[in-house]
Enzyme design. Structure first.
Site, short mmCIF file in Angstrom:
data_model
loop_
_atom_site.label_atom_id
_atom_site.label_comp_id
_atom_site.label_asym_id
_atom_site.label_seq_id
_atom_site.Cartn_x
_atom_site.Cartn_y
_atom_site.Cartn_z
N HIS A 134 87.57 -36.51 34.45
CA HIS A 134 87.97 -36.07 33.10
C HIS A 134 87.78 -37.14 32.01
O HIS A 134 87.72 -36.79 30.84
CB HIS A 134 89.42 -35.59 33.11
CG HIS A 134 90.40 -36.71 33.05
ND1 HIS A 134 90.69 -37.50 34.14
CD2 HIS A 134 91.11 -37.22 32.02
CE1 HIS A 134 91.55 -38.43 33.78
NE2 HIS A 134 91.82 -38.29 32.50
N ASP A 135 87.69 -38.41 32.37
CA ASP A 135 87.48 -39.46 31.35
C ASP A 135 86.22 -40.28 31.66
O ASP A 135 86.11 -41.43 31.22
CB ASP A 135 88.69 -40.41 31.29
CG ASP A 135 89.73 -39.96 30.28
OD1 ASP A 135 89.37 -39.24 29.33
OD2 ASP A 135 90.92 -40.30 30.46
N HIS B 244 92.93 -45.05 36.30
CA HIS B 244 93.57 -43.94 35.57
C HIS B 244 93.07 -42.61 36.16
O HIS B 244 93.86 -41.69 36.38
CB HIS B 244 93.23 -44.04 34.08
CG HIS B 244 93.52 -42.79 33.30
ND1 HIS B 244 94.79 -42.25 33.16
CD2 HIS B 244 92.70 -41.94 32.61
CE1 HIS B 244 94.73 -41.15 32.42
NE2 HIS B 244 93.47 -40.93 32.09
N ASP C 230 97.09 -35.81 32.88
CA ASP C 230 96.45 -36.81 32.04
C ASP C 230 97.47 -37.70 31.31
O ASP C 230 97.24 -38.89 31.11
CB ASP C 230 95.55 -36.09 31.01
CG ASP C 230 94.65 -37.05 30.25
OD1 ASP C 230 94.38 -38.15 30.78
OD2 ASP C 230 94.21 -36.71 29.14
N GLN D 163 105.49 -46.23 22.61
CA GLN D 163 105.96 -45.40 23.73
C GLN D 163 107.02 -44.40 23.30
O GLN D 163 106.99 -43.24 23.69
CB GLN D 163 106.51 -46.29 24.87
CG GLN D 163 105.45 -47.11 25.56
CD GLN D 163 104.21 -46.29 25.89
OE1 GLN D 163 104.26 -45.35 26.68
NE2 GLN D 163 103.10 -46.61 25.27
N HIS E 142 91.39 -46.73 30.29
CA HIS E 142 90.48 -45.64 30.68
C HIS E 142 89.48 -46.14 31.73
O HIS E 142 88.29 -46.29 31.46
CB HIS E 142 89.77 -45.06 29.46
CG HIS E 142 90.67 -44.21 28.61
ND1 HIS E 142 91.18 -44.62 27.42
CD2 HIS E 142 91.16 -42.96 28.82
CE1 HIS E 142 91.94 -43.66 26.90
NE2 HIS E 142 91.95 -42.63 27.74
N ASN E 143 89.98 -46.42 32.90
CA ASN E 143 89.13 -46.89 34.00
C ASN E 143 89.34 -45.99 35.23
O ASN E 143 90.08 -45.00 35.15
CB ASN E 143 89.45 -48.37 34.30
CG ASN E 143 90.94 -48.57 34.48
OD1 ASN E 143 91.58 -47.80 35.19
ND2 ASN E 143 91.51 -49.58 33.83
N SER E 144 88.73 -46.35 36.33
CA SER E 144 88.79 -45.45 37.50
C SER E 144 90.19 -45.38 38.10
O SER E 144 90.53 -44.42 38.80
CB SER E 144 87.79 -45.88 38.56
OG SER E 144 88.11 -47.16 39.05
N1 LIG Z 1 101.71 -44.20 27.69
C1 LIG Z 1 100.98 -43.83 26.66
N2 LIG Z 1 101.30 -44.26 25.42
C2 LIG Z 1 100.61 -43.93 24.32
N3 LIG Z 1 99.54 -43.12 24.36
C3 LIG Z 1 99.15 -42.65 25.58
C4 LIG Z 1 99.85 -42.99 26.76
N4 LIG Z 1 99.25 -42.37 27.81
C5 LIG Z 1 98.22 -41.69 27.30
N5 LIG Z 1 98.16 -41.85 25.96
C6 LIG Z 1 97.22 -41.26 25.01
O1 LIG Z 1 97.05 -39.90 25.39
C7 LIG Z 1 95.68 -39.64 25.34
C8 LIG Z 1 95.22 -38.55 26.26
O2 LIG Z 1 93.81 -38.43 26.07
P1 LIG Z 1 92.89 -39.73 26.27
O3 LIG Z 1 92.87 -40.10 27.72
O4 LIG Z 1 91.60 -39.55 25.62
O5 LIG Z 1 93.68 -40.89 25.48
C9 LIG Z 1 95.04 -40.96 25.79
C10 LIG Z 1 95.86 -41.95 25.06
O6 LIG Z 1 95.38 -42.08 23.75
#
Ligand SMILES: Nc1ncnc2c1ncn2[C@@H]1O[C@@H]2COP(=O)(O)O[C@H]2[C@H]1O
Length: 473
Positions: free
Chosen positions: A249-250, A213, A359, A410, A209-211
């Site tokens: 968004h994050d 993403h 997302d 995954q 969860h960085n820039s």
């Molecule tokens: N490739 C991935 N594998 C597992 N979980 C994911 C993946 N990509 C996104 N997520 C999950 O999907 C969520 C979407 O909301 P968030 O960004 O809060 O947190 C994200 C992760 O928890």
């Protein structure tokens, strides 16, 4: 009232007075001078102009502003001190392996360019300096931007070529492409400074969860905005909103999930009454940056309010625990064939779906990109699990490195979360891009299924894997 908002397990750097959190109507800040770095709350509130403390909204904005005012925010991002409340440093002990912090080191840019970039970050770059920039790398980044609307756009490479400034460079490019600066009479310097704030508002130490993403989601959103169903009906407001929502968004994601904040009685959990805690925080953070930057301050107040509400409805839709709610509504519309893109309400709904897709689109990217994201997100889950274990808490689902593997996570994420959403999105768009995404998704699912077979499941996983994928509970 006593200033005590202790987390049971994690270090507290600054306390937030309980009454700030528990009483909706009134915030008394008098006993919290420690929060203000020696300045009185009055001084701060005066400096901020008219801040009303009489709603939860203002509380949220104010808390974010404190974060910024104290200079704590930036230093935490830069890694020297800690966050307003929870000390997340223990999440990042494996610093040398940290993808995000390595991004700068791995960058092929010259020192000269690095210095120039950091000057541009802080607004001291002049046009004369721009000529000194390392043309080779900016040239390549510029070249990449010509293909910004393609699905195999390599955001990791783009981020290296822009020395970690992918979110600013990409979003600016998209604003220019759509002519939003002229259309909305935006001040280009304010826009730039707003985007820099947003980029810095993402914690670069978070593996996922960085820039980067945020830049990836913004690029995906741009691809979806090109889909005929959207491009033929969206207004300029919709486009402005969609790009802003994707980029923010994050914002200020702490690198742990909502479950973690609830378990630790984090003040954000109380502030948002345990409801979409992170998403509310992202939204309010975005609002405070928007207001502080004055980006839209020249627009009529009603337009700004409408924009802020719509931004909230988009960001809140990214709460993955609300996936079924959105998916059922989407399916119902598609079954009834009653989506009418000339209705503002329906356009907003489609933008919500587009942002949700953007997302979690990483498993729908080509395998070389998708696997990078898979490792980043798993790393973040496992770091949270390590902290929970170290503090003898129950380790959250998917966060236990001893009973999970990237492949298993995954497989389950793609099957239970991604596939159902993208199947409906392809039904709606029915375009080469939407089918291409499904194709990549199937390839990735197969790839992880094979990987899971090659690397047998840890025994304890049989017991710990949840029926339905959710890392939030
Ligand atoms: N490739 C991935 N594998 C597992 N979980 C994911 C993946 N990509 C996104 N997520 C999950 O999907 C969520 C979407 O909301 P968030 O960004 O809060 O947190 C994200 C992760 O928890």
């Amino acid at each position: 009232m006593e200033v005590c908002y202790q987390l049971p397990v994690l270090a507290l750097d600054r306390a937030v007075p309980k009454h700030v959190l528990s009483r909706r109507g009134a915030i008394s800040l008098t006993s919290s001078s420690c929060l203000f770095g020696g300045r009185s709350p009055r001084q701060l509130s005066k400096r901020r102009g008219a801040i009303s403390y009489d709603s939860i909204d203002q509380t949220a904005l104010y808390i974010r502003m404190l974060d910024v005012r104290l200079g704590n925010f930036r230093s935490e991002i830069r890694g020297s001190t800690s966050h307003l409340c929870v000390d997340f440093r223990s999440l990042h002990s494996g610093e040398s392996e940290d993808h995000a912090s390595n991004r700068k080191q791995r960058s092929k840019l010259s020192l000269q360019m690095y210095l120039q970039c950091s000057r541009s970050f802080h607004g001291t770059l002049t046009f004369r300096h721009l000529h000194l920039l390392d043309q080779v790398y900016y040239g390549q980044a510029k070249c990449m931007l010509q293909r910004v609307g393609t699905w195999n756009f390599d955001i990791f490479l783009f981020d290296r070529l822009t020395n970690g400034e992918s979110l600013v460079c990409l979003t600016l490019e998209l604003f220019c492409k759509y002519g939003l600066i002229e259309l909305f009479g935006l001040d280009p310097l304010r826009l730039h400074s707003f985007l820099v704030r947003i980029q810095e508002g993402y914690r670069s130490r978070n593996p996922y969860h960085n820039s980067l993403h945020a830049a990836d989601v913004t690029q995906a959103m741009y691809c979806y905005l090109q889909e005929p169903k959207l491009s033929e009906s969206l207004t300029s407001w919709d486009i402005l909103l969609a790009l802003l929502a994707a980029a923010t968004h994050d914002l200020e994601h702490p690198g742990v999930n909502q479950n973690f904040l609830l378990k630790n009685d984090h003040f954000l959990a109380s502030l948002y009454q345990k409801n979409s805690v992170l998403e509310n925080h992202h939204w309010k953070s975005a609002l405070s940056h928007l207001r502080e930057s004055g980006l839209l301050s020249h627009l009529p107040i009603e337009d700004r309010h409408r924009m802020e509400e719509r931004l909230g409805s988009l960001i809140l839709a990214t709460d993955i625990s609300r996936q079924n709610e959105f998916l059922s509504r989407f399916k119902a519309h598609l079954d009834r064939k009653d989506l009418n893109m000339s209705s503002p309400e329906h356009r907003q709904f489609i933008l919500q779906m587009a942002l949700k897709c953007a997302d979690i689109c990483n498993p729908c990217r080509p395998n070389s990109l998708s696997t990078c994201w898979s490792h980043c997100v798993t790393k973040e889950f496992f770091q949270q699990g390590d902290v929970e274990r170290a503090h003898r808490h129950d380790v959250s689902p998917l966060c236990d490195r001893h009973s999970n593997s990237v492949a298993i996570i995954q497989k389950s994420f793609i099957s239970y979360v991604v596939e159902p959403l993208f199947v409906q999105w392809a039904r709606f768009c029915d375009t080469p891009l939407s089918h291409c995404m499904l194709g990549y998704m199937k390839q990735n699912k197969k790839y992880w299924s094979n990987a899971a077979i090659m690397r047998p499941k840890p025994k304890s996983l049989v017991r710990s894997l949840p029926l339905r994928h959710s890392n939030r509970l």
